[in-house]
Design a protein around this motif. Structure first.
Motif, PDB file in Angstrom:
ATOM      1  N   ALA A  29      24.765  15.016  -6.210  1.00 36.16           N
ATOM      2  CA  ALA A  29      25.545  15.374  -5.370  1.00 36.16           C
ATOM      3  C   ALA A  29      27.234  15.315  -6.036  1.00 36.16           C
ATOM      4  O   ALA A  29      27.195  14.522  -6.950  1.00 36.16           O
ATOM      5  N   ARG A  30      27.727  15.925  -5.542  1.00 34.44           N
ATOM      6  CA  ARG A  30      28.622  16.972  -5.605  1.00 34.44           C
ATOM      7  C   ARG A  30      30.395  16.615  -4.967  1.00 34.44           C
ATOM      8  O   ARG A  30      30.438  16.923  -3.264  1.00 34.44           O
ATOM      9  N   PHE A  31      31.838  15.822  -5.381  1.00 32.40           N
ATOM     10  CA  PHE A  31      32.193  16.005  -4.597  1.00 32.40           C
ATOM     11  C   PHE A  31      33.981  16.417  -5.302  1.00 32.40           C
ATOM     12  O   PHE A  31      33.804  16.709  -6.036  1.00 32.40           O
ATOM     13  N   ASP A  32      34.946  16.388  -3.839  1.00 31.61           N
ATOM     14  CA  ASP A  32      35.957  16.894  -4.302  1.00 31.61           C
ATOM     15  C   ASP A  32      36.556  15.810  -4.179  1.00 31.61           C
ATOM     16  O   ASP A  32      36.042  14.610  -4.390  1.00 31.61           O
ATOM     17  N   ASP A  33      38.220  15.871  -4.709  1.00 30.65           N
ATOM     18  CA  ASP A  33      38.962  14.635  -4.911  1.00 30.65           C
ATOM     19  C   ASP A  33      39.725  14.026  -3.990  1.00 30.65           C
ATOM     20  O   ASP A  33      39.695  12.891  -4.438  1.00 30.65           O
ATOM     21  N   VAL A  34      39.090  14.577  -2.219  1.00 31.91           N
ATOM     22  CA  VAL A  34      39.680  14.093  -1.332  1.00 31.91           C
ATOM     23  C   VAL A  34      38.332  12.494  -1.389  1.00 31.91           C
ATOM     24  O   VAL A  34      37.099  12.750  -1.283  1.00 31.91           O
ATOM     25  N   GLY A  35      38.963  11.487  -1.240  1.00 29.64           N
ATOM     26  CA  GLY A  35      37.680  10.145  -0.775  1.00 29.64           C
ATOM     27  C   GLY A  35      36.496   9.989  -1.896  1.00 29.64           C
ATOM     28  O   GLY A  35      35.968   9.349  -1.605  1.00 29.64           O
ATOM     29  N   ARG A  36      35.956  10.233  -2.756  1.00 28.84           N
ATOM     30  CA  ARG A  36      35.792  10.593  -4.189  1.00 28.84           C
ATOM     31  C   ARG A  36      35.686   9.261  -4.465  1.00 28.84           C
ATOM     32  O   ARG A  36      34.364   9.046  -4.717  1.00 28.84           O
ATOM     33  N   SER A  37      36.178   8.614  -4.556  1.00 24.99           N
ATOM     34  CA  SER A  37      35.794   7.335  -5.469  1.00 24.99           C
ATOM     35  C   SER A  37      35.326   6.338  -4.101  1.00 24.99           C
ATOM     36  O   SER A  37      33.299   5.815  -4.506  1.00 24.99           O
ATOM     37  N   HIS A  38      35.270   6.547  -3.122  1.00 25.54           N
ATOM     38  CA  HIS A  38      34.506   5.389  -1.443  1.00 25.54           C
ATOM     39  C   HIS A  38      33.158   6.298  -2.049  1.00 25.54           C
ATOM     40  O   HIS A  38      32.468   5.430  -1.703  1.00 25.54           O
ATOM     41  N   VAL A  39      33.570   7.984  -1.682  1.00 29.88           N
ATOM     42  CA  VAL A  39      31.881   7.848  -1.221  1.00 29.88           C
ATOM     43  C   VAL A  39      31.022   8.364  -2.885  1.00 29.88           C
ATOM     44  O   VAL A  39      30.191   7.635  -2.382  1.00 29.88           O
ATOM     45  N   GLN A  40      32.085   7.946  -3.814  1.00 27.78           N
ATOM     46  CA  GLN A  40      30.921   8.301  -5.143  1.00 27.78           C
ATOM     47  C   GLN A  40      30.755   6.967  -4.900  1.00 27.78           C
ATOM     48  O   GLN A  40      28.930   6.793  -5.552  1.00 27.78           O
ATOM     49  N   GLY A  41      31.179   5.728  -4.599  1.00 28.49           N
ATOM     50  CA  GLY A  41      30.326   4.294  -4.992  1.00 28.49           C
ATOM     51  C   GLY A  41      29.207   4.053  -4.055  1.00 28.49           C
ATOM     52  O   GLY A  41      28.279   3.476  -4.004  1.00 28.49           O
ATOM     53  N   LEU A  42      29.424   4.925  -3.008  1.00 20.14           N
ATOM     54  CA  LEU A  42      28.410   4.678  -1.743  1.00 20.14           C
ATOM     55  C   LEU A  42      26.819   5.596  -2.359  1.00 20.14           C
ATOM     56  O   LEU A  42      25.986   4.794  -2.358  1.00 20.14           O
ATOM     57  N   VAL A  43      27.170   6.424  -3.201  1.00 22.23           N
ATOM     58  CA  VAL A  43      25.692   7.751  -3.752  1.00 22.23           C
ATOM     59  C   VAL A  43      25.321   6.652  -4.780  1.00 22.23           C
ATOM     60  O   VAL A  43      23.921   6.358  -4.908  1.00 22.23           O
ATOM     61  N   ASP A  44      26.417   6.365  -5.392  1.00 24.20           N
ATOM     62  CA  ASP A  44      25.886   5.263  -6.872  1.00 24.20           C
ATOM     63  C   ASP A  44      25.110   4.085  -6.139  1.00 24.20           C
ATOM     64  O   ASP A  44      24.124   3.494  -6.802  1.00 24.20           O
ATOM     65  N   TYR A  45      25.487   3.499  -5.459  1.00 23.05           N
ATOM     66  CA  TYR A  45      24.591   2.357  -5.212  1.00 23.05           C
ATOM     67  C   TYR A  45      23.585   3.026  -3.680  1.00 23.05           C
ATOM     68  O   TYR A  45      22.530   1.871  -3.866  1.00 23.05           O
TER      69      TYR A  45
END
Length: 55
Positions: A29-45
């Motif tokens: 999964a790749r993310f843009d800078d908007v909301g990155r930390s929140h979405v990345q945290g969910l994906v990691d979980y």
């Protein structure tokens, strides 16, 4: 006799290849800078913290 509001327990069966595919997709999964930390945290979980087989 059960009514339409009664809860009926059930077990979800997810085949191992489907879980492997999901894990691979989450890893890529790749993310843009908007909301990155929140979405990345969910994906990691979902990828590393959630026990899909136990559910």
């Amino acid at each position: 006799m059960p009514t339409e509001t009664d809860l009926t327990p059930y077990r979800i069966e997810i085949p191992p290849p489907a879980l492997a595919d999901l894990s691979d997709r989450l890893r890529r999964a790749r993310f843009d800078d908007v909301g990155r930390s929140h979405v990345q945290g969910l994906v990691d979980y979902w990828r590393d913290g959630y026990d899909w087989r136990a559910r």
